[in-house]
Scaffold this active site. Structure first.
Site, PDB file in Angstrom:
ATOM      1  N   LEU A 178       0.867  -1.171   0.000  1.00 14.25           N
ATOM      2  CA  LEU A 178       0.000   0.000   0.000  1.00 14.25           C
ATOM      3  C   LEU A 178       0.904   1.221   0.000  1.00 14.25           C
ATOM      4  CD1 LEU A 178      -2.729  -0.925   2.675  1.00 14.25           C
ATOM      5  CD2 LEU A 178      -2.966  -0.978   0.187  1.00 14.25           C
ATOM      6  N   ASP A 179       0.553   2.233  -0.786  1.00 11.75           N
ATOM      7  CA  ASP A 179       1.334   3.468  -0.797  1.00 11.75           C
ATOM      8  C   ASP A 179       1.448   4.028   0.619  1.00 11.75           C
ATOM      9  OD1 ASP A 179       1.504   3.256  -3.532  1.00 11.75           O
ATOM     10  OD2 ASP A 179      -0.027   4.774  -3.947  1.00 11.75           O
ATOM     11  N   ARG A 180       2.513   4.750   0.881  1.00 16.62           N
ATOM     12  CA  ARG A 180       2.778   5.262   2.224  1.00 16.62           C
ATOM     13  C   ARG A 180       1.586   5.996   2.845  1.00 16.62           C
ATOM     14  NH1 ARG A 180       8.333   8.129   4.361  1.00 16.62           N
ATOM     15  NH2 ARG A 180       7.671   8.375   6.514  1.00 16.62           N
TER      16      ARG A 180
END
Length: 229
Positions: free
Chosen positions: A66-68
């Protein structure tokens, strides 16, 4: 709910000998990078090592990211066999991923959108095109609007394909950038927390073969407090 008791702390949704399913906080890296900031993989390895008093190195496979700034359900593999089988399920698009996105503007009640996405690795950004382009990958999602107010919409998104930054860039291209996502059209925010959350993930268990259905609750913080549930 059990947690990893790390800094930052990570809620544990499910755990057995093959899987570790967590609720990733926004702002936390999925995997270590050049910043040296805390990341899911390192923290969860520390949790497993301490909880089970494991000697030496702990195996934990990162089968998806998952993106930051994105929060929500994330599945990690506790064995190499589980990692291989989960990766195969993801590659063959047998994993169902559902997201909630809080976007700027009033969306249609339903839409099914396709773009062609081209990633620039130097800037770590993605551009969306309406027509095919060399190197661009066809990307599709569909969404249903759950709630709206004058300036924002809460939508439930089903990913048909899984591309880097897909929901973020496709919604921005459609005129509805995600809340807090300065990279794709909502300036003035720090970008550490955006209106995107993985709320549900359905996947076949790597050894038991039964369909597992993992869910993450709605956070009680910004921007999710914008609507009542």
């Amino acid at each position: 709910m059990n947690t990893t008791r790390t800094h930052p702390d990570i809620p544990v949704i499910y755990e057995d000998n093959h899987l570790l399913v967590i609720d990733k906080p926004s702002g936390l890296l999925s995997q270590e990078d050049h910043t040296g900031d805390p990341d899911v993989l390192t923290l969860c390895k520390s949790y497993i090592k301490k909880k089970y008093n494991k000697p030496g190195k702990v195996y934990l496979g990162l089968v998806h990211r998952l993106d930051r700034p994105v929060s929500g359900v994330m599945v990690l593999a506790r064995t190499s066999k589980a990692a291989s089988r989960l990766s195969e399920e993801i590659r063959k698009r047998r994993v169902e991923k559902t997201y909630w996105a809080l976007v700027n503007g009033q969306t249609p009640m339903f839409d099914d959108i396709t773009h062609f996405l081209l990633k620039d690795n130097r800037s770590n950004t993605v551009k969306a095109y309406d027509k095919p382009r060399k190197g661009a990958k066809e990307s599709r999602l569909r969404y249903t609007t759950i709630k709206q107010n004058r300036n924002h919409s809460l939508i439930e998104v089903e990913l048909i394909t899984g591309r880097a930054h897909q929901i973020r860039v496709q919604m921005a291209k459609s005129g509805f950038p995600l809340w807090g996502d300065y990279r794709y059209g909502d300036p003035g925010k720090d970008g550490k927390n955006i209106g995107l959350r993985a709320v549900r993930l359905k996947v076949k268990h790597p050894t038991q073969k039964e369909l597992m259905d993992f869910k993450a609750p709605v956070p009680k913080d910004t921007p999710w407090t914008m609507f009542e549930y």
